[in-house]
Write an enzyme that holds these catalytic residues in place. Structure first.
Site, short mmCIF file in Angstrom:
data_model
loop_
_atom_site.label_atom_id
_atom_site.label_comp_id
_atom_site.label_asym_id
_atom_site.label_seq_id
_atom_site.Cartn_x
_atom_site.Cartn_y
_atom_site.Cartn_z
N CYS A 169 0.82 -1.22 0.00
CA CYS A 169 0.00 0.00 0.00
C CYS A 169 0.85 1.27 0.00
CB CYS A 169 -0.94 0.01 1.19
SG CYS A 169 -1.98 -1.45 1.27
N HIS A 215 -3.35 7.19 2.63
CA HIS A 215 -3.75 5.86 2.16
C HIS A 215 -5.16 5.57 2.69
CE1 HIS A 215 -3.97 1.71 1.30
NE2 HIS A 215 -3.67 1.28 2.51
N ASN A 255 -10.05 -0.40 0.41
CA ASN A 255 -8.59 -0.27 0.35
C ASN A 255 -8.11 -0.80 -1.01
OD1 ASN A 255 -5.83 -0.56 0.63
ND2 ASN A 255 -5.94 -1.43 2.70
O1 UT7 Z 1 -3.54 -1.25 3.75
C1 UT7 Z 1 -2.72 -2.07 4.49
C2 UT7 Z 1 -2.90 -1.78 5.87
N1 UT7 Z 1 -4.10 -2.39 6.40
C3 UT7 Z 1 -4.80 -1.74 7.25
O2 UT7 Z 1 -4.50 -0.60 7.48
C4 UT7 Z 1 -5.89 -2.44 8.00
C5 UT7 Z 1 -5.77 -2.10 9.44
N2 UT7 Z 1 -6.75 -2.72 10.32
C6 UT7 Z 1 -8.03 -2.35 10.31
O3 UT7 Z 1 -8.47 -1.52 9.56
C7 UT7 Z 1 -8.93 -2.96 11.38
O4 UT7 Z 1 -8.13 -3.60 12.34
C8 UT7 Z 1 -9.97 -3.97 10.82
C9 UT7 Z 1 -11.01 -3.21 10.04
C10 UT7 Z 1 -9.27 -4.98 9.92
C11 UT7 Z 1 -10.65 -4.70 11.95
O5 UT7 Z 1 -11.25 -3.78 12.86
P1 UT7 Z 1 -11.04 -3.97 14.43
O6 UT7 Z 1 -11.85 -2.93 15.08
O7 UT7 Z 1 -9.55 -3.96 14.67
O8 UT7 Z 1 -11.70 -5.38 14.69
P2 UT7 Z 1 -11.01 -6.72 15.25
O9 UT7 Z 1 -10.07 -7.29 14.26
O10 UT7 Z 1 -10.50 -6.42 16.60
O11 UT7 Z 1 -12.27 -7.67 15.33
C12 UT7 Z 1 -13.35 -7.40 16.21
C13 UT7 Z 1 -14.40 -8.47 16.06
C14 UT7 Z 1 -13.87 -9.88 16.10
O12 UT7 Z 1 -14.77 -10.66 16.84
P3 UT7 Z 1 -14.44 -11.05 18.37
O13 UT7 Z 1 -13.14 -11.78 18.32
O14 UT7 Z 1 -14.34 -9.73 19.10
O15 UT7 Z 1 -15.63 -11.86 18.74
C15 UT7 Z 1 -13.88 -10.34 14.67
O16 UT7 Z 1 -14.05 -11.72 14.53
O17 UT7 Z 1 -15.05 -8.34 14.79
C16 UT7 Z 1 -15.08 -9.61 14.14
N3 UT7 Z 1 -15.04 -9.39 12.70
C17 UT7 Z 1 -16.14 -9.18 11.95
N4 UT7 Z 1 -17.45 -9.15 12.28
C18 UT7 Z 1 -18.34 -8.90 11.28
C19 UT7 Z 1 -13.94 -9.34 11.88
N5 UT7 Z 1 -14.33 -9.11 10.62
C20 UT7 Z 1 -15.70 -9.01 10.64
C21 UT7 Z 1 -16.66 -8.75 9.65
N6 UT7 Z 1 -17.97 -8.71 10.01
N7 UT7 Z 1 -16.33 -8.54 8.35
#
Ligand code: UT7
Length: 338
Positions: free
Chosen positions: A118, A261, A291
């Site tokens: 990215c 980004h 993204n």
């Molecule tokens: O471009 C390259 C760089 N990449 C990035 O910059 C991405 C950076 N990361 C992010 O943008 C965020 O971390 C995410 C959007 C990927 C995730 O958001 P988060 O607030 O960090 O969520 P999390 O990974 O902590 O997940 C929270 C919960 C989990 O459930 P539990 O374990 O709390 O029960 C996940 O299983 O959300 C769940 N989850 C979803 N639920 C519904 C993960 N993906 C989904 C989904 N729909 N698509």
């Protein structure tokens, strides 16, 4: 205005996104997710998905044509072409060579790809600037960020497939001191290979060549530890922005705009908060495209220009972060292009 090296200016920008729109609602039929989760955690509402027979080079070409048109240049005027991508049409030859041929650029000019995920576009910008500084035989460099991420997404993994989309953005970087466009003032690039496992695609390279085992293990798809990446992304983007501003002696409060980004609106909000700047300075289109990795900065840049959101002259910052890990910032002196 120019900090060091040969003066270079972005004279034209262009972008392209495939026509197929995949909305959050459509994803609820594919994985266990909701529109509400995706919007509140990322800001994404929809993304574009390339057709089956549309590869990364096919997305790059219309974006490049639009940038060349804005710069008032034809294929014969381009002296080198660089494509930034982590989803090349194939491992080799480079997508830049394919784009050279598709656009009818002069045979014999250098063409190569940059893979910094990215952060690819800001890495590519410094590479383009390096070419212009290296020799007078380069006057105009075409730089494209293009991705068909849908080709490497695991459509059974809700933690990644809802985040990414396809698209392309391009610029023409030209030797020059005066006139409208983005005059490069300073650049900051960095990497941290120790954290390379946080976003990667395990198979398909020399470490894990394609095999029935790699296919069965779904190793040809993008994997990401989103939570860790989020924290590191904010820190790295803020630190990189601060370094480049300090190097140029520019205060954050003097900026007329920041093109970050487009990974997640919450990352953009956090960066704005740390830099103590209003979110209105950060044009964003993450809700429309998700993204798009190396395409995201030039796509957002081009859309902001064409929408008249960058109508004030002054310092303008591009910031990116991605797999590698990699990050980078380019500070421009911006004179509105139109
Ligand atoms: O471009 C390259 C760089 N990449 C990035 O910059 C991405 C950076 N990361 C992010 O943008 C965020 O971390 C995410 C959007 C990927 C995730 O958001 P988060 O607030 O960090 O969520 P999390 O990974 O902590 O997940 C929270 C919960 C989990 O459930 P539990 O374990 O709390 O029960 C996940 O299983 O959300 C769940 N989850 C979803 N639920 C519904 C993960 N993906 C989904 C989904 N729909 N698509």
């Amino acid at each position: 205005m120019v900090m060091d090296g040969v003066p270079t200016v972005i004279r034209g920008t262009g972008s392209y996104a495939p026509s197929r729109v995949l909305r959050n609602e459509d994803l609820t039929g594919i994985v266990d997710t909701t529109d509400e989760w995706i919007v509140t955690r990322t800001g994404i509402r929809e993304r574009r998905i390339a057709a089956e027979d549309e590869a990364t080079s096919d997305l790059a070409v219309p974006a490049a044509r639009a940038a060349m048109e804005m710069a008032g240049l034809g294929p014969e005027d381009i002296d080198a072409v660089i494509v930034c991508t982590l989803t090349p049409d194939m491992l080799f030859p480079s997508t830049a060579c394919l784009v050279q041929s598709l656009l009818g650029l002069r045979r014999g000019i250098p063409a190569f790809d940059v893979d910094a995920a990215c952060s690819g576009f800001v890495y590519g910008l410094e590479s383009a600037r390096g070419l212009l500084a290296a020799s007078r035989k380069y006057r105009n460099v075409l730089l494209v960020g293009a991705e068909k991420l849908s080709a490497i997404l695991d459509w059974t993994d809700r933690s990644t497939c809802v985040l990414f989309g396809d698209g392309a953005g391009a610029i023409v970087l030209t030797r020059g001191e005066e006139g409208p466009g983005g005059h490069i003032l300073a650049t900051d690039l960095g990497s941290d290979g120790v954290n390379s496992g946080l976003i990667h695609m395990p198979a398909g390279g020399s470490r894990v060549p394609a095999s029935p085992h790699s296919l069965e293990g779904r190793q040809h798809f993008l994997k990401m530890n989103g939570r860790e990446v989020f924290k590191l992304a904010v820190r790295a983007m803020v630190a990189s922005a601060e370094r480049v501003l300090e190097e140029a002696g520019v205060s954050p409060q003097d900026l007329v705009g920041i093109i970050p980004h487009q990974a997640n609106i919450r990352i953009i909000e956090s960066v704005a908060q740390y830099l103590k700047l209003p979110l209105t300075l950060f044009p964003n289109n993450v809700h429309l495209y998700g993204n798009t990795s190396a395409a995201s900065v030039p796509l957002a840049f081009d859309e902001a220009i064409r929408a008249g959101k960058l109508s004030q002259p002054g310092p303008l910052l591009l910031i990116a972060f991605g797999a590698g890990l990699t990050w980078g910032s380019t500070l421009l002196h911006w004179e509105p292009l139109s």
